[in-house]
Structure formats: structure tokens, C-alpha cells
Scaffold this active site. Structure first.
Site, PDB file in Angstrom:
ATOM      1  N   SER A 122      94.663 154.607   5.263  1.00  0.00           N
ATOM      2  CA  SER A 122      95.432 155.856   5.304  1.00  0.00           C
ATOM      3  C   SER A 122      95.716 156.476   3.938  1.00  0.00           C
ATOM      4  O   SER A 122      96.191 157.610   3.868  1.00  0.00           O
ATOM      5  CB  SER A 122      96.759 155.633   6.041  1.00  0.00           C
ATOM      6  N   LYS A 125     106.303 157.814   7.302  1.00  0.00           N
ATOM      7  CA  LYS A 125     105.818 158.147   5.961  1.00  0.00           C
ATOM      8  C   LYS A 125     106.523 159.373   5.401  1.00  0.00           C
ATOM      9  O   LYS A 125     106.758 159.467   4.197  1.00  0.00           O
ATOM     10  CB  LYS A 125     104.297 158.336   5.986  1.00  0.00           C
TER      11      LYS A 125
END
Length: 350
Positions: free
Chosen positions: A234, A279
Site C-alpha cells: 500500500s 490511515k
């Protein structure tokens, strides 16, 4: 007597609590991780510095004991997932960790390729072999190979891609023997392994491994990424931006602190990731001013199968509003779109 009973009860409760903390449920718990500045992680030889920071964001994940499960069930930005939603079928903890590290390695290669191509800098790939990600139970490879092994030859033939390797094996039939040469912990070993039909795919024969290409990218100038404690793909987008920023004159950050996430493919496409809400929370806590979020396409077919599915960008916008942050969420579909946005930023005043 009452004091002895109380002490005995406390001891028993303490033992039970300690025991419960070591008993893991068939679930994983995820929570907001950290935002890591990329300049100490990525080093391009004689690269350029920036006044601001590009940051990758992480999600913390671990097996759930009873206490972690209870806390997560009461916390808005902690999520609980059954084991089979995290690990592939038949995958062990070790194989899962190895797969995540290899996904990170692939992500780094893609990020370097995209950045060097955009910057017009030379690079080439050195093919190292077939990387073993996992082993199917009760298949021939189970007695010979381990996750993390690198197959360099089969029947004394070297291959330049996993496609060539698979094509060669598929040309055989069940019961045929193949000689494999592989590396483990720096040592080269050889073994004879019979091929067998897969239990759930009767028309397909193989060793019984999940695999990927293991290749190294050679660049000029050299670049190093220190990512020992980070797994998964990611961070690909943010790696590519940091590498490009160090390769080229100017300052992509313009003095701003910019976090983000997203996989990166060889052609620069930014892909969907898990844990977007967590996040965003991590980036906000780190003081990021902008957050780059994948704006992947959700097809009608995907929406039909998963009615609540939304793009990472929409999830990030929703979370940013919920936590009342001033951080701006920026949608990106590709590396070039991310570059285009960063080039529109005005220099931050000191």
C-alpha cells in the site's frame, strides 16, 4: 481467613487474566498506525532534498485476544476481521508474513520503475527466479519447499518469468518427476519432486506452491529503501513520489507535509488499499496538510455484489469529515495525477 481467601482469589484472577492474554481468538484487530516520513526511508544516491515531507501511512494489525477484541468492538476506528478474511486458504502465519514482505518488495520495484521512467533515468531488471509464497497442504512440495525459497531452475532449465515456469510445468502430467534447484538461506539445494493434481482443480497439475516473480531492479543513480518493519503493497504510490522527488530538481512538497496511500502498478496506476479510514486518522495525528487517496473505479458489477462498497477516496473524505480535520483529501488515479496535483501547490510560507 478472609484475607487468605481474598489473596487466593486475586492470584487466581491474575493467572486467568494472564492466560487469557495469551489465548488468541480466530480474529485479527486493526487500528490506526503511524505516518512515517519517507526521506529517512528512501535514499537516492546524491538525491535532492525537500523542505516538506512526503509520508506513508500504516495500519497496525495483530491477532485478537479477548481484551483486544473487547476494546476493538467498542472503538470506532478499530476493526475486527475473521482470520479467513486476512489470510488466504491454507496459509500459515509464517506464509502470510512472507507474502506481505514480498508484496512490499514488488511494490518497491514498481515504485522505482515508475519514478525512474518519469525522471528519464536508466534502470534494468535482473531476474532471480521463482519466489515461493506458500505451500498447498498434501501436495508434493510440502515435503521439500518452504515459503521464502527461491526456485532458480527446473530440470536444469532457468526461466525469465513465472509464466515460463508455469507453462513448462503445465506441459507435464500427474506423476511426472521434475528436478528443482532452489536457494534457501543462501544455500543452493536440489530435489526430485513428483507432480500431482490439485485437490480442488483436477485438470491442473503442479508442485503445489503459490508463487511470484523474484526480480531485482538495477538503477543509475542507486536507490535504497529501508522497509524492514513494513509489509504489504500500500505504500507504492508514496514511495514512487519520494523517489521521483529525490531524483529531480525542484521540490514536490513545496514545504508542505503530505501523506497518502495506494498501490502502484508498473504503468503508474494507483490501486485500492485496505484500512483507508485508519490511515486518514494516522495522517491527521501526524499533522499532514494533504492526504492522497486512491480514487479507483467501482464498477456496477462490484456495486451489485457489494452494495456498501465505495472508493478509497470517498471513504477518506467521509472519515476526514467525521474526525473534523483540516487536512485536505486529494483523489488520485495515477502517479501522473499525483504529480500534477503536487505541481499546483504554492510554496508554504515560513
Amino acid at each position: 481467613m478472609k484475607m487468605k481467601t481474598l489473596i487466593r482469589t486475586l492470584i487466581i484472577m491474575t493467572v486467568l487474566m494472564v492466560a487469557a492474554s495469551f489465548y488468541y481468538l480466530p480474529y485479527y484487530v486493526t487500528k490506526p498506525g503511524d505516518a512515517h516520513e519517507l526521506s529517512p526511508i528512501v535514499k537516492v544516491e546524491e538525491g535532492y532534498d525537500s523542505k516538506g515531507e512526503l509520508m506513508l501511512t500504516t495500519v497496525r494489525m495483530g491477532k485478537a485476544n479477548i481484551f483486544a477484541y473487547i476494546v476493538a468492538s467498542l472503538s470506532k476506528y478499530e476493526h475486527i476481521y475473521p482470520v479467513d478474511e486476512i489470510r488466504s486458504p491454507h496459509e500459515t502465519d509464517e506464509e502470510y508474513n512472507i507474502r506481505q514482505l514480498q508484496l512490499m518488495a514488488d511494490s518497491q520495484n514498481n515504485a522505482i520503475e515508475v519514478a525512474y521512467k518519469k525522471a528519464g533515468k536508466p534502470y534494468e531488471f535482473h531476474y532471480k527466479g521463482i519466489y515461493v509464497l506458500g505451500i498447498y497442504p498434501s501436495m508434493p512440495a510440502e515435503d521439500v519447499l518452504k515459503a521464502g525459497d527461491r526456485i532458480t531452475k527446473i530440470d536444469d532449465q532457468a526461466f525469465q518469468s513465472s509464466k515460463e515456469f508455469i507453462s513448462y510445468v503445465e506441459g507435464k502430467k500427474s506423476g511426472d518427476q521434475v528436478a528443482i534447484t532452489f536457494k534457501r538461506n543462501g544455500k543452493t539445494e536440489t530435489a526430485e519432486v513428483p507432480l500431482q493434481e490439485f485437490p480442488d482443480m483436477k485438470d491442473k497439475v503442479g508442485l503445489g506452491i503459490t508463487l511470484t516473480d523474484d526480480k531485482e531492479i538495477i538503477t543509475n543513480p542507486k536507490v535504497k529503501l529501508k522497509t524492514e518493519d513494513i509489509g504489504g503493497p500500500s505504500a507504492g504510490l508514496m514511495f514512487s513520489l519520494e523517489i521521483f522527488d529525490q531524483l529531480t530538481k525542484g521540490d514536490l512538497t513545496k514545504g508542505h507535509d503530505i501523506a497518502g496511500t495506494g498501490t502502484i502498478s508498473e504503468d503508474g496506476t494507483v490501486g485500492r488499499i485496505g484500512g483507508i479510514e485508519q490511515k486518514v486518522v494516522a495522517a491527521d495525528k501526524a499533522g499532514a496538510e494533504y492526504f492522497l487517496a486512491p480514487d479507483e473505479t467501482i464498477t456496477k458489477e462490484m456495486k451489485k455484489e457489494y452494495p456498501d462498497l465505495e472508493s478509497n477516496y470517498k471513504g477518506a473524505v467521509r472519515t476526514a469529515k467525521d474526525i473534523d480535520t483540516n487536512m485536505k483529501i486529494i483523489p488520485v488515479k495515477s502517479f501522473d495525477e499525483a504529480i500534477d496535483f503536487l505541481q499546483t501547490l504554492k510554496a508554504k510560507k515560513s
